[in-house]
Design a protein around this motif. Structure first.
Motif, PDB file in Angstrom:
ATOM      1  N   ASP A   3      -3.874 -11.968  10.314  1.00  0.00           N
ATOM      2  CA  ASP A   3      -4.780 -11.974   9.174  1.00  0.00           C
ATOM      3  C   ASP A   3      -4.621 -10.674   8.373  1.00  0.00           C
ATOM      4  O   ASP A   3      -4.963  -9.593   8.818  1.00  0.00           O
ATOM      5  N   THR A   4      -4.071 -10.804   7.196  1.00  0.00           N
ATOM      6  CA  THR A   4      -3.856  -9.610   6.367  1.00  0.00           C
ATOM      7  C   THR A   4      -4.839  -9.620   5.212  1.00  0.00           C
ATOM      8  O   THR A   4      -4.472  -9.766   4.057  1.00  0.00           O
ATOM      9  N   LYS A   5      -6.106  -9.489   5.578  1.00  0.00           N
ATOM     10  CA  LYS A   5      -7.134  -9.487   4.544  1.00  0.00           C
ATOM     11  C   LYS A   5      -6.940  -8.280   3.630  1.00  0.00           C
ATOM     12  O   LYS A   5      -6.698  -7.172   4.107  1.00  0.00           O
ATOM     13  N   PRO A   6      -7.032  -8.492   2.341  1.00  0.00           N
ATOM     14  CA  PRO A   6      -6.846  -7.398   1.400  1.00  0.00           C
ATOM     15  C   PRO A   6      -7.961  -6.372   1.495  1.00  0.00           C
ATOM     16  O   PRO A   6      -9.130  -6.705   1.471  1.00  0.00           O
ATOM     17  N   VAL A   7      -7.565  -5.138   1.679  1.00  0.00           N
ATOM     18  CA  VAL A   7      -8.542  -4.064   1.758  1.00  0.00           C
ATOM     19  C   VAL A   7      -8.241  -3.128   0.598  1.00  0.00           C
ATOM     20  O   VAL A   7      -7.101  -2.753   0.389  1.00  0.00           O
ATOM     21  N   SER A   8      -9.252  -2.770  -0.162  1.00  0.00           N
ATOM     22  CA  SER A   8      -9.027  -1.911  -1.316  1.00  0.00           C
ATOM     23  C   SER A   8      -8.563  -0.520  -0.897  1.00  0.00           C
ATOM     24  O   SER A   8      -8.873  -0.061   0.200  1.00  0.00           O
ATOM     25  N   PRO A   9      -7.804   0.113  -1.776  1.00  0.00           N
ATOM     26  CA  PRO A   9      -7.327   1.471  -1.501  1.00  0.00           C
ATOM     27  C   PRO A   9      -8.485   2.387  -1.134  1.00  0.00           C
ATOM     28  O   PRO A   9      -8.375   3.207  -0.211  1.00  0.00           O
ATOM     29  N   LEU A  14     -11.348   5.745   2.757  1.00  0.00           N
ATOM     30  CA  LEU A  14     -12.611   6.094   3.401  1.00  0.00           C
ATOM     31  C   LEU A  14     -12.568   5.854   4.907  1.00  0.00           C
ATOM     32  O   LEU A  14     -13.248   6.532   5.675  1.00  0.00           O
ATOM     33  N   GLN A  15     -11.744   4.873   5.308  1.00  0.00           N
ATOM     34  CA  GLN A  15     -11.637   4.576   6.735  1.00  0.00           C
ATOM     35  C   GLN A  15     -10.778   5.619   7.437  1.00  0.00           C
ATOM     36  O   GLN A  15     -10.987   5.939   8.606  1.00  0.00           O
ATOM     37  N   LEU A  16      -9.833   6.126   6.696  1.00  0.00           N
ATOM     38  CA  LEU A  16      -8.906   7.094   7.285  1.00  0.00           C
ATOM     39  C   LEU A  16      -9.485   8.504   7.421  1.00  0.00           C
ATOM     40  O   LEU A  16      -9.211   9.214   8.395  1.00  0.00           O
ATOM     41  N   LEU A  17     -10.294   8.875   6.467  1.00  0.00           N
ATOM     42  CA  LEU A  17     -10.873  10.224   6.483  1.00  0.00           C
ATOM     43  C   LEU A  17     -11.441  10.674   7.833  1.00  0.00           C
ATOM     44  O   LEU A  17     -11.140  11.774   8.296  1.00  0.00           O
ATOM     45  N   PRO A  18     -12.273   9.831   8.472  1.00  0.00           N
ATOM     46  CA  PRO A  18     -12.897  10.254   9.738  1.00  0.00           C
ATOM     47  C   PRO A  18     -11.889  10.490  10.859  1.00  0.00           C
ATOM     48  O   PRO A  18     -12.216  11.080  11.875  1.00  0.00           O
ATOM     49  N   ASP A  33       0.297   7.920   1.210  1.00  0.00           N
ATOM     50  CA  ASP A  33       1.345   7.266   1.995  1.00  0.00           C
ATOM     51  C   ASP A  33       0.729   6.482   3.147  1.00  0.00           C
ATOM     52  O   ASP A  33       1.086   5.335   3.400  1.00  0.00           O
ATOM     53  N   LEU A  34      -0.182   7.138   3.857  1.00  0.00           N
ATOM     54  CA  LEU A  34      -0.795   6.525   5.036  1.00  0.00           C
ATOM     55  C   LEU A  34      -1.548   5.234   4.733  1.00  0.00           C
ATOM     56  O   LEU A  34      -1.631   4.350   5.573  1.00  0.00           O
ATOM     57  N   VAL A  35      -2.104   5.138   3.530  1.00  0.00           N
ATOM     58  CA  VAL A  35      -2.851   3.924   3.206  1.00  0.00           C
ATOM     59  C   VAL A  35      -1.988   2.936   2.428  1.00  0.00           C
ATOM     60  O   VAL A  35      -2.482   1.976   1.855  1.00  0.00           O
ATOM     61  N   GLY A  36      -0.691   3.207   2.412  1.00  0.00           N
ATOM     62  CA  GLY A  36       0.216   2.264   1.762  1.00  0.00           C
ATOM     63  C   GLY A  36       0.320   2.385   0.260  1.00  0.00           C
ATOM     64  O   GLY A  36       0.568   1.409  -0.434  1.00  0.00           O
ATOM     65  N   LEU A  37       0.130   3.593  -0.248  1.00  0.00           N
ATOM     66  CA  LEU A  37       0.221   3.794  -1.687  1.00  0.00           C
ATOM     67  C   LEU A  37       1.128   4.993  -1.980  1.00  0.00           C
ATOM     68  O   LEU A  37       0.686   5.997  -2.552  1.00  0.00           O
ATOM     69  N   PRO A  38       2.387   4.887  -1.579  1.00  0.00           N
ATOM     70  CA  PRO A  38       3.308   6.005  -1.785  1.00  0.00           C
ATOM     71  C   PRO A  38       3.427   6.433  -3.244  1.00  0.00           C
ATOM     72  O   PRO A  38       3.504   5.600  -4.144  1.00  0.00           O
ATOM     73  N   GLY A  39       3.390   7.719  -3.452  1.00  0.00           N
ATOM     74  CA  GLY A  39       3.545   8.234  -4.803  1.00  0.00           C
ATOM     75  C   GLY A  39       2.299   8.185  -5.657  1.00  0.00           C
ATOM     76  O   GLY A  39       2.341   8.412  -6.856  1.00  0.00           O
ATOM     77  N   ARG A  40       1.177   7.849  -5.045  1.00  0.00           N
ATOM     78  CA  ARG A  40      -0.040   7.719  -5.841  1.00  0.00           C
ATOM     79  C   ARG A  40      -1.139   8.677  -5.378  1.00  0.00           C
ATOM     80  O   ARG A  40      -2.283   8.278  -5.179  1.00  0.00           O
ATOM     81  N   ALA A  41      -0.768   9.913  -5.262  1.00  0.00           N
ATOM     82  CA  ALA A  41      -1.713  10.940  -4.827  1.00  0.00           C
ATOM     83  C   ALA A  41      -2.920  11.040  -5.755  1.00  0.00           C
ATOM     84  O   ALA A  41      -4.055  11.233  -5.316  1.00  0.00           O
TER      85      ALA A  41
END
Length: 116
Positions: A3-9, A14-18, A33-41
DNA sequence: TTTCTGACGCCGT
DNA sequence: GACGGCGCCAGAA
């Protein structure tokens, strides 16, 4: 497929921060990069500015050069600096040593990044 | 609709 | 190191 439910950036960020350990930091680009948005700092920066970071460790996000990206001298700048210092991150002026404090995601963290 | 504006990064001076 | 230029792209003006 799984199940690849779409999760917003925003959600991913916010999930990664903690997961960022105390006393460690990540750059906007690394976070992207970690959230799948390479080059979009910049997107990460905007998310942190817009979203309610509440008690999340937003202060552990700095520029790739190891500098606090908020306007120097601003309230936010002082706060981020103080929080990092309180965690033992040595900041000389407006800069810290990324080679020393950059978080290297471990396996556990990587698994948590994937949808359960 | 178009233009401007960034909590940025990378690359070439 | 410091700077400038360019890519990136979602909101605001």
């Amino acid at each position: 497929m799984y199940d690849t439910k779409p999760v917003s950036p925003s959600q991913r960020v916010l999930q990664l921060l903690p997961l960022i350990p105390r006393g460690r930091v990540v750059s906007y680009g690394q976070l992207a990069d970690l959230v799948g948005l390479p080059g979009r700092a910049r997107l990460v920066g905007r998310i942190l500015r817009v979203e309610d970071t509440g008690n999340l460790p937003w202060h552990r996000v700095v520029s790739a050069a190891g500098r606090i990206s908020l306007p120097e001298g601003s309230d936010g700048w002082h706060e981020q600096r103080q929080r990092l210092l309180a965690e033992g991150v040595y900041i000389k002026g407006n800069r810290l040593d990324m080679r020393k404090y950059q978080w290297q995601p471990d396996l556990v963290a990587m698994l948590m990044l994937m949808d359960h």
